[in-house]
Design an enzyme around this catalytic site. Sequence first.
Site, PDB file in Angstrom:
ATOM      1  N   PRO A  90      40.342  55.111  50.625  1.00  0.00           N
ATOM      2  CA  PRO A  90      41.581  54.791  51.177  1.00  0.00           C
ATOM      3  C   PRO A  90      42.087  53.765  52.301  1.00  0.00           C
ATOM      4  O   PRO A  90      43.212  53.544  51.734  1.00  0.00           O
ATOM      5  CB  PRO A  90      42.185  56.408  50.594  1.00  0.00           C
ATOM      6  N   GLU A 117      36.804  65.443  52.344  1.00  0.00           N
ATOM      7  CA  GLU A 117      37.644  65.060  53.213  1.00  0.00           C
ATOM      8  C   GLU A 117      37.597  63.878  53.878  1.00  0.00           C
ATOM      9  O   GLU A 117      38.497  63.385  53.752  1.00  0.00           O
ATOM     10  CB  GLU A 117      37.707  66.156  54.392  1.00  0.00           C
ATOM     11  N   ARG A 155      32.884  41.712  34.606  1.00  0.00           N
ATOM     12  CA  ARG A 155      33.356  41.171  33.523  1.00  0.00           C
ATOM     13  C   ARG A 155      33.159  39.094  33.951  1.00  0.00           C
ATOM     14  O   ARG A 155      33.789  38.400  33.337  1.00  0.00           O
ATOM     15  CB  ARG A 155      35.244  41.669  33.375  1.00  0.00           C
ATOM     16  N   ASP A 170      43.969  34.758  33.482  1.00  0.00           N
ATOM     17  CA  ASP A 170      44.086  35.954  33.602  1.00  0.00           C
ATOM     18  C   ASP A 170      44.642  36.221  34.423  1.00  0.00           C
ATOM     19  O   ASP A 170      44.786  35.503  35.283  1.00  0.00           O
ATOM     20  CB  ASP A 170      43.007  36.821  34.121  1.00  0.00           C
TER      21      ASP A 170
END
Length: 246
Positions: A90, A117, A155, A170
């Site tokens: 994150p 953690e 992709r 896209d």
Amino acid sequence: MQIDILTLFPEMFEGVFGQSILKKATENGAVNYHVVNFREFADNKHQTVDDYPYGGGAGMVLKPQPIFDAVAHLKSEARTDRPRVILMCPQGKRHDQKLAEELAKEEHLIFICGHYEGYDERIREHLITDEISIGDFVLTGGELGAMVVTDSVVRLLPGVLGNEESHMRDSFSTGVLEHPHYTRPAEFRGMKVPDVLLSGNHRLIDEWRAKESLRRTFDRRPDLLEDIELTVQQKGWITEFEKERK
């Protein structure tokens, strides 16, 4: 492309890599997936991969040894000297289409999916080349993030999509969101397809799509327009959109 996944839960990837476009990519030889349980590289009989953090605190921290040894093993079998070693975290760089396009040019990607953690900091400092996050939220582990990034990259590989131009239009590939789509029937429960799409005039259709793509971006993601050098026509459309809001 070779994609290696280091995880404590390899079974999570079976359904994802065995379906749809990701499965097709392996069948046509565009990519090879190798999912590895890095617990197998632990240097103790109990295959322990985590320990308590120095200094105290909640949770457990992944030890460096199993991950360092697992990456070394994968590198020894690699065709390339410098694979991208990606830590799903994150705290990492926010993943976007531009990064997906960059990674799609690589021959070898190694994803490290953590749990608990966090990671021993020496993994960040001395082993990885990239830290990637899929958003400002915390997941149980890095597996779902690795799946998302892998899908966005695979992709884009040549021969994976049926239409080679599909990903070029896209959302985000052009810097703006994709235009609306319609299919048969031309009228459904009183709701009609825009006349221009039935006209057969490809110049007008392309112009309509460009305008509606810009409109959708203006309405939903105006922040994207800050990074685009708008044409005179696009500036005129935005002025039109602004008037419509009043």
